[in-house]
Design a protein around this motif. Structure first.
Motif, PDB file in Angstrom:
ATOM      1  N   LYS A   7       0.827  -1.205   0.000  1.00  0.00           N
ATOM      2  CA  LYS A   7       0.000   0.000   0.000  1.00  0.00           C
ATOM      3  C   LYS A   7       0.865   1.260   0.000  1.00  0.00           C
ATOM      4  O   LYS A   7       0.498   2.264  -0.607  1.00  0.00           O
ATOM      5  CB  LYS A   7      -0.959  -0.002   1.186  1.00  0.00           C
ATOM      6  CG  LYS A   7      -2.076  -1.011   1.024  1.00  0.00           C
ATOM      7  CD  LYS A   7      -3.065  -0.955   2.152  1.00  0.00           C
ATOM      8  CE  LYS A   7      -4.150  -2.000   1.944  1.00  0.00           C
ATOM      9  NZ  LYS A   7      -5.091  -2.032   3.047  1.00  0.00           N
ATOM     10  N   THR A   8       2.002   1.211   0.660  1.00  0.00           N
ATOM     11  CA  THR A   8       2.915   2.353   0.659  1.00  0.00           C
ATOM     12  C   THR A   8       3.446   2.612  -0.746  1.00  0.00           C
ATOM     13  O   THR A   8       3.455   3.763  -1.199  1.00  0.00           O
ATOM     14  CB  THR A   8       4.086   2.111   1.637  1.00  0.00           C
ATOM     15  OG1 THR A   8       3.560   1.851   2.942  1.00  0.00           O
ATOM     16  CG2 THR A   8       5.029   3.299   1.678  1.00  0.00           C
ATOM     17  N   VAL A   9       3.871   1.545  -1.418  1.00  0.00           N
ATOM     18  CA  VAL A   9       4.352   1.687  -2.801  1.00  0.00           C
ATOM     19  C   VAL A   9       3.234   2.231  -3.684  1.00  0.00           C
ATOM     20  O   VAL A   9       3.453   3.120  -4.516  1.00  0.00           O
ATOM     21  CB  VAL A   9       4.886   0.340  -3.340  1.00  0.00           C
ATOM     22  CG1 VAL A   9       5.172   0.415  -4.832  1.00  0.00           C
ATOM     23  CG2 VAL A   9       6.126  -0.086  -2.577  1.00  0.00           C
ATOM     24  N   LEU A  10       2.010   1.719  -3.498  1.00  0.00           N
ATOM     25  CA  LEU A  10       0.866   2.178  -4.278  1.00  0.00           C
ATOM     26  C   LEU A  10       0.613   3.670  -4.067  1.00  0.00           C
ATOM     27  O   LEU A  10       0.464   4.431  -5.030  1.00  0.00           O
ATOM     28  CB  LEU A  10      -0.386   1.378  -3.908  1.00  0.00           C
ATOM     29  CG  LEU A  10      -1.692   1.832  -4.558  1.00  0.00           C
ATOM     30  CD1 LEU A  10      -1.649   1.589  -6.057  1.00  0.00           C
ATOM     31  CD2 LEU A  10      -2.876   1.124  -3.928  1.00  0.00           C
ATOM     32  N   VAL A  27       2.639   6.022  -2.922  1.00  0.00           N
ATOM     33  CA  VAL A  27       3.744   6.838  -3.461  1.00  0.00           C
ATOM     34  C   VAL A  27       3.616   6.938  -4.978  1.00  0.00           C
ATOM     35  O   VAL A  27       3.750   8.029  -5.551  1.00  0.00           O
ATOM     36  CB  VAL A  27       5.113   6.255  -3.047  1.00  0.00           C
ATOM     37  CG1 VAL A  27       6.245   6.901  -3.817  1.00  0.00           C
ATOM     38  CG2 VAL A  27       5.333   6.416  -1.547  1.00  0.00           C
ATOM     39  N   ALA A  28       3.354   5.821  -5.645  1.00  0.00           N
ATOM     40  CA  ALA A  28       3.193   5.833  -7.108  1.00  0.00           C
ATOM     41  C   ALA A  28       2.013   6.715  -7.517  1.00  0.00           C
ATOM     42  O   ALA A  28       2.098   7.456  -8.505  1.00  0.00           O
ATOM     43  CB  ALA A  28       3.004   4.407  -7.628  1.00  0.00           C
ATOM     44  N   LEU A  29       0.927   6.633  -6.763  1.00  0.00           N
ATOM     45  CA  LEU A  29      -0.248   7.455  -7.076  1.00  0.00           C
ATOM     46  C   LEU A  29       0.043   8.943  -6.915  1.00  0.00           C
ATOM     47  O   LEU A  29      -0.342   9.756  -7.767  1.00  0.00           O
ATOM     48  CB  LEU A  29      -1.427   7.058  -6.187  1.00  0.00           C
ATOM     49  CG  LEU A  29      -2.070   5.704  -6.438  1.00  0.00           C
ATOM     50  CD1 LEU A  29      -3.126   5.416  -5.387  1.00  0.00           C
ATOM     51  CD2 LEU A  29      -2.657   5.621  -7.839  1.00  0.00           C
ATOM     52  N   LEU A  30       0.705   9.305  -5.834  1.00  0.00           N
ATOM     53  CA  LEU A  30       0.994  10.719  -5.596  1.00  0.00           C
ATOM     54  C   LEU A  30       1.935  11.300  -6.653  1.00  0.00           C
ATOM     55  O   LEU A  30       1.702  12.398  -7.167  1.00  0.00           O
ATOM     56  CB  LEU A  30       1.580  10.916  -4.197  1.00  0.00           C
ATOM     57  CG  LEU A  30       0.599  10.699  -3.041  1.00  0.00           C
ATOM     58  CD1 LEU A  30       1.309  10.828  -1.698  1.00  0.00           C
ATOM     59  CD2 LEU A  30      -0.559  11.670  -3.121  1.00  0.00           C
ATOM     60  N   ILE A  31       2.973  10.543  -7.000  1.00  0.00           N
ATOM     61  CA  ILE A  31       3.894  11.018  -8.036  1.00  0.00           C
ATOM     62  C   ILE A  31       3.166  11.136  -9.374  1.00  0.00           C
ATOM     63  O   ILE A  31       3.316  12.129 -10.098  1.00  0.00           O
ATOM     64  CB  ILE A  31       5.122  10.082  -8.150  1.00  0.00           C
ATOM     65  CG1 ILE A  31       5.962  10.167  -6.870  1.00  0.00           C
ATOM     66  CG2 ILE A  31       5.961  10.439  -9.376  1.00  0.00           C
ATOM     67  CD1 ILE A  31       7.048   9.112  -6.786  1.00  0.00           C
ATOM     68  N   SER A  32       2.344  10.138  -9.684  1.00  0.00           N
ATOM     69  CA  SER A  32       1.593  10.160 -10.947  1.00  0.00           C
ATOM     70  C   SER A  32       0.609  11.321 -10.987  1.00  0.00           C
ATOM     71  O   SER A  32       0.429  11.954 -12.034  1.00  0.00           O
ATOM     72  CB  SER A  32       0.860   8.835 -11.145  1.00  0.00           C
ATOM     73  OG  SER A  32       1.779   7.782 -11.263  1.00  0.00           O
ATOM     74  N   LEU A  87       7.369  -4.139 -11.167  1.00  0.00           N
ATOM     75  CA  LEU A  87       8.468  -5.051 -10.817  1.00  0.00           C
ATOM     76  C   LEU A  87       8.494  -5.337  -9.319  1.00  0.00           C
ATOM     77  O   LEU A  87       8.723  -6.477  -8.894  1.00  0.00           O
ATOM     78  CB  LEU A  87       9.802  -4.480 -11.284  1.00  0.00           C
ATOM     79  CG  LEU A  87       9.969  -4.368 -12.802  1.00  0.00           C
ATOM     80  CD1 LEU A  87      11.281  -3.673 -13.151  1.00  0.00           C
ATOM     81  CD2 LEU A  87       9.881  -5.731 -13.463  1.00  0.00           C
ATOM     82  N   PHE A  88       8.240  -4.306  -8.510  1.00  0.00           N
ATOM     83  CA  PHE A  88       8.194  -4.511  -7.063  1.00  0.00           C
ATOM     84  C   PHE A  88       7.067  -5.473  -6.694  1.00  0.00           C
ATOM     85  O   PHE A  88       7.243  -6.365  -5.868  1.00  0.00           O
ATOM     86  CB  PHE A  88       8.014  -3.189  -6.314  1.00  0.00           C
ATOM     87  CG  PHE A  88       7.893  -3.375  -4.836  1.00  0.00           C
ATOM     88  CD1 PHE A  88       9.016  -3.575  -4.056  1.00  0.00           C
ATOM     89  CD2 PHE A  88       6.641  -3.388  -4.214  1.00  0.00           C
ATOM     90  CE1 PHE A  88       8.907  -3.780  -2.681  1.00  0.00           C
ATOM     91  CE2 PHE A  88       6.527  -3.599  -2.847  1.00  0.00           C
ATOM     92  CZ  PHE A  88       7.658  -3.788  -2.081  1.00  0.00           C
ATOM     93  N   ALA A 130      -1.222  -4.945 -10.652  1.00  0.00           N
ATOM     94  CA  ALA A 130      -0.104  -5.789 -10.224  1.00  0.00           C
ATOM     95  C   ALA A 130       0.114  -5.678  -8.721  1.00  0.00           C
ATOM     96  O   ALA A 130       0.428  -6.669  -8.055  1.00  0.00           O
ATOM     97  CB  ALA A 130       1.168  -5.401 -10.976  1.00  0.00           C
ATOM     98  N   LEU A 131      -0.068  -4.488  -8.177  1.00  0.00           N
ATOM     99  CA  LEU A 131       0.148  -4.273  -6.747  1.00  0.00           C
ATOM    100  C   LEU A 131      -0.996  -4.825  -5.889  1.00  0.00           C
ATOM    101  O   LEU A 131      -0.761  -5.354  -4.802  1.00  0.00           O
ATOM    102  CB  LEU A 131       0.327  -2.779  -6.450  1.00  0.00           C
ATOM    103  CG  LEU A 131       1.646  -2.157  -6.871  1.00  0.00           C
ATOM    104  CD1 LEU A 131       1.550  -0.638  -6.895  1.00  0.00           C
ATOM    105  CD2 LEU A 131       2.773  -2.608  -5.954  1.00  0.00           C
ATOM    106  N   MET A 132      -2.242  -4.679  -6.372  1.00  0.00           N
ATOM    107  CA  MET A 132      -3.389  -4.952  -5.506  1.00  0.00           C
ATOM    108  C   MET A 132      -4.281  -6.117  -5.943  1.00  0.00           C
ATOM    109  O   MET A 132      -5.157  -6.529  -5.200  1.00  0.00           O
ATOM    110  CB  MET A 132      -4.246  -3.689  -5.384  1.00  0.00           C
ATOM    111  CG  MET A 132      -3.494  -2.488  -4.836  1.00  0.00           C
ATOM    112  SD  MET A 132      -2.797  -2.732  -3.194  1.00  0.00           S
ATOM    113  CE  MET A 132      -4.283  -2.740  -2.217  1.00  0.00           C
ATOM    114  N   GLY A 133      -4.127  -6.606  -7.154  1.00  0.00           N
ATOM    115  CA  GLY A 133      -4.902  -7.758  -7.591  1.00  0.00           C
ATOM    116  C   GLY A 133      -6.097  -7.405  -8.463  1.00  0.00           C
ATOM    117  O   GLY A 133      -6.435  -6.239  -8.659  1.00  0.00           O
ATOM    118  N   THR A 134      -6.749  -8.444  -8.957  1.00  0.00           N
ATOM    119  CA  THR A 134      -7.802  -8.282  -9.971  1.00  0.00           C
ATOM    120  C   THR A 134      -9.061  -7.611  -9.437  1.00  0.00           C
ATOM    121  O   THR A 134      -9.587  -6.694 -10.066  1.00  0.00           O
ATOM    122  CB  THR A 134      -8.187  -9.638 -10.579  1.00  0.00           C
ATOM    123  OG1 THR A 134      -8.575 -10.525  -9.541  1.00  0.00           O
ATOM    124  CG2 THR A 134      -7.046 -10.235 -11.361  1.00  0.00           C
ATOM    125  N   SER A 135      -9.577  -8.060  -8.321  1.00  0.00           N
ATOM    126  CA  SER A 135     -10.839  -7.473  -7.840  1.00  0.00           C
ATOM    127  C   SER A 135     -10.645  -6.023  -7.432  1.00  0.00           C
ATOM    128  O   SER A 135     -11.495  -5.172  -7.697  1.00  0.00           O
ATOM    129  CB  SER A 135     -11.438  -8.288  -6.698  1.00  0.00           C
ATOM    130  OG  SER A 135     -10.583  -8.294  -5.581  1.00  0.00           O
TER     131      SER A 135
END
Length: 169
Positions: free
Chosen positions: A4-7, A9-14, A34-35, A85-90
Protein backbone atom coordinates in the motif's frame (compact mmCIF):
# COMPACT_ATOMS: atom_id res chain seq x y z
CA UNK A 1 1.43 -2.48 4.36
CA UNK A 2 4.51 -2.21 2.17
CA UNK A 3 2.42 -2.77 -0.97
CA UNK A 4 0.00 0.00 0.00
CA UNK A 5 2.91 2.35 0.66
CA UNK A 6 4.35 1.69 -2.80
CA UNK A 7 0.87 2.18 -4.28
CA UNK A 8 0.29 5.51 -2.53
CA UNK A 9 3.74 6.84 -3.46
CA UNK A 10 3.19 5.83 -7.11
CA UNK A 11 -0.25 7.46 -7.08
CA UNK A 12 0.99 10.72 -5.60
CA UNK A 13 3.89 11.02 -8.04
CA UNK A 14 1.59 10.16 -10.95
CA UNK A 15 -0.96 12.71 -9.79
CA UNK A 16 1.63 15.48 -9.63
CA UNK A 17 3.26 14.67 -12.98
CA UNK A 18 -0.08 14.23 -14.74
CA UNK A 19 -1.38 17.57 -13.51
CA UNK A 20 1.90 19.42 -14.19
CA UNK A 21 3.07 17.80 -17.43
CA UNK A 22 0.12 15.67 -18.60
CA UNK A 23 2.34 12.57 -18.32
CA UNK A 24 2.45 9.52 -16.11
CA UNK A 25 6.06 8.42 -16.10
CA UNK A 26 7.40 4.94 -16.84
CA UNK A 27 9.93 5.53 -14.07
CA UNK A 28 6.98 5.30 -11.66
CA UNK A 29 4.87 2.54 -13.21
CA UNK A 30 7.60 0.08 -14.22
CA UNK A 31 9.29 -0.16 -10.79
CA UNK A 32 5.84 -0.49 -9.19
CA UNK A 33 5.03 -3.49 -11.37
CA UNK A 34 8.47 -5.05 -10.82
CA UNK A 35 8.19 -4.51 -7.06
CA UNK A 36 4.75 -6.16 -7.01
CA UNK A 37 5.99 -9.17 -8.97
CA UNK A 38 9.06 -9.52 -6.74
CA UNK A 39 7.11 -9.03 -3.50
CA UNK A 40 4.31 -11.46 -4.29
CA UNK A 41 6.67 -14.06 -5.76
CA UNK A 42 8.97 -14.01 -2.72
CA UNK A 43 6.17 -14.02 -0.16
CA UNK A 44 3.62 -16.33 -1.84
CA UNK A 45 5.65 -18.16 -4.47
CA UNK A 46 4.04 -19.08 -7.78
CA UNK A 47 0.56 -18.19 -6.48
CA UNK A 48 1.76 -14.69 -5.66
CA UNK A 49 3.33 -14.30 -9.09
CA UNK A 50 0.09 -15.39 -10.75
CA UNK A 51 -1.91 -13.05 -8.47
CA UNK A 52 0.22 -10.09 -9.56
CA UNK A 53 0.26 -11.03 -13.26
CA UNK A 54 -3.53 -11.45 -13.30
CA UNK A 55 -3.97 -8.03 -11.68
CA UNK A 56 -1.58 -6.52 -14.19
CA UNK A 57 -3.49 -8.09 -17.07
CA UNK A 58 -6.89 -6.95 -15.83
CA UNK A 59 -5.63 -3.42 -15.17
CA UNK A 60 -4.09 -3.29 -18.63
CA UNK A 61 -7.14 -4.75 -20.32
CA UNK A 62 -9.63 -2.38 -18.70
CA UNK A 63 -8.11 0.72 -20.30
CA UNK A 64 -6.54 -0.75 -23.42
CA UNK A 65 -9.54 -0.19 -25.70
CA UNK A 66 -10.08 3.45 -24.64
CA UNK A 67 -6.35 4.00 -25.25
CA UNK A 68 -6.53 2.38 -28.69
CA UNK A 69 -9.48 4.63 -29.56
CA UNK A 70 -7.45 7.69 -28.59
CA UNK A 71 -9.40 8.47 -25.44
CA UNK A 72 -6.44 8.43 -23.07
CA UNK A 73 -2.69 8.21 -22.90
CA UNK A 74 -0.50 5.16 -22.48
CA UNK A 75 0.58 6.34 -19.03
CA UNK A 76 -3.00 6.01 -17.78
CA UNK A 77 -3.12 2.42 -19.01
CA UNK A 78 0.25 1.59 -17.44
CA UNK A 79 -0.78 3.17 -14.14
CA UNK A 80 -3.93 1.03 -14.01
CA UNK A 81 -1.83 -2.05 -14.87
CA UNK A 82 0.59 -1.19 -12.04
CA UNK A 83 -2.34 -0.81 -9.63
CA UNK A 84 -3.54 -4.24 -10.70
CA UNK A 85 -0.10 -5.79 -10.22
CA UNK A 86 0.15 -4.27 -6.75
CA UNK A 87 -3.39 -4.95 -5.51
CA UNK A 88 -4.90 -7.76 -7.59
CA UNK A 89 -7.80 -8.28 -9.97
CA UNK A 90 -10.84 -7.47 -7.84
CA UNK A 91 -9.24 -4.33 -6.42
CA UNK A 92 -8.31 -2.99 -9.86
CA UNK A 93 -11.79 -3.77 -11.16
CA UNK A 94 -13.45 -1.75 -8.40
CA UNK A 95 -10.82 0.93 -8.88
CA UNK A 96 -11.80 1.05 -12.56
CA UNK A 97 -15.49 1.45 -11.67
CA UNK A 98 -14.81 4.31 -9.26
CA UNK A 99 -12.42 5.85 -11.81
CA UNK A 100 -15.04 5.71 -14.56
CA UNK A 101 -17.63 7.39 -12.34
CA UNK A 102 -15.22 10.08 -11.22
CA UNK A 103 -13.90 10.62 -14.76
CA UNK A 104 -17.46 10.99 -16.03
CA UNK A 105 -18.26 13.55 -13.35
CA UNK A 106 -15.11 15.53 -14.12
CA UNK A 107 -15.91 15.50 -17.84
CA UNK A 108 -19.48 16.59 -17.19
CA UNK A 109 -18.30 19.46 -14.99
CA UNK A 110 -15.85 20.59 -17.67
CA UNK A 111 -18.55 20.46 -20.35
CA UNK A 112 -20.99 22.39 -18.17
CA UNK A 113 -18.32 24.94 -17.30
CA UNK A 114 -17.61 25.52 -20.96
CA UNK A 115 -21.37 25.72 -21.65
CA UNK A 116 -21.05 23.10 -24.31
CA UNK A 117 -23.58 20.54 -23.10
CA UNK A 118 -26.26 21.64 -25.56
CA UNK A 119 -23.78 21.60 -28.46
CA UNK A 120 -22.53 18.15 -27.45
CA UNK A 121 -26.06 16.71 -27.19
CA UNK A 122 -27.05 18.24 -30.54
CA UNK A 123 -23.92 16.83 -32.17
CA UNK A 124 -24.57 13.40 -30.67
CA UNK A 125 -28.14 13.23 -31.98
CA UNK A 126 -27.12 14.67 -35.34
CA UNK A 127 -24.57 11.89 -35.75
CA UNK A 128 -27.15 9.25 -34.77
CA UNK A 129 -29.87 10.63 -37.09
CA UNK A 130 -27.52 10.82 -40.07
CA UNK A 131 -25.86 7.47 -39.27
CA UNK A 132 -22.36 8.81 -38.95
CA UNK A 133 -20.04 6.09 -37.73
CA UNK A 134 -17.85 8.23 -35.49
CA UNK A 135 -20.44 8.85 -32.74
CA UNK A 136 -17.81 8.12 -30.09
CA UNK A 137 -15.64 10.99 -31.24
CA UNK A 138 -17.96 13.82 -30.26
CA UNK A 139 -15.98 16.88 -29.31
CA UNK A 140 -16.93 20.33 -28.24
CA UNK A 141 -15.69 22.79 -30.85
CA UNK A 142 -14.61 26.19 -29.63
CA UNK A 143 -12.18 28.75 -30.93
CA UNK A 144 -8.73 27.16 -31.23
CA UNK A 145 -9.97 24.04 -29.46
CA UNK A 146 -10.61 20.68 -31.05
CA UNK A 147 -11.92 18.86 -28.01
CA UNK A 148 -12.24 18.57 -24.29
CA UNK A 149 -9.52 16.78 -22.40
CA UNK A 150 -8.27 16.53 -18.86
CA UNK A 151 -5.53 14.55 -17.11
CA UNK A 152 -7.32 11.23 -16.54
CA UNK A 153 -4.67 10.25 -14.01
CA UNK A 154 -6.55 12.45 -11.55
CA UNK A 155 -9.63 10.23 -11.89
CA UNK A 156 -7.47 7.08 -11.62
CA UNK A 157 -5.82 8.32 -8.43
CA UNK A 158 -9.14 9.35 -6.86
CA UNK A 159 -10.79 6.07 -7.91
CA UNK A 160 -7.94 4.10 -6.39
CA UNK A 161 -8.06 6.06 -3.15
CA UNK A 162 -11.84 5.54 -2.96
CA UNK A 163 -11.28 1.81 -3.43
CA UNK A 164 -8.64 1.80 -0.69
CA UNK A 165 -10.99 3.57 1.72
CA UNK A 166 -14.36 2.03 0.87
CA UNK A 167 -13.50 -1.16 -0.96
CA UNK A 168 -15.95 -2.58 -3.51
CA UNK A 169 -19.60 -1.79 -3.94
Amino acid sequence: MMIKTVLIVALLISLITDIKNRKILNIVTTPSVLFALFYYTTTLGLEGFVFSIKGFGVGLGLLLIPYMLGGMGAGDVKLMAAIGALMGTSFVFYCFLYTALIGGLIALMIILKQKGLVITIKTFFYKIVFFQSNVGSIVLKKENQTGISFPYGVAIVLGTLFTLVWGGF
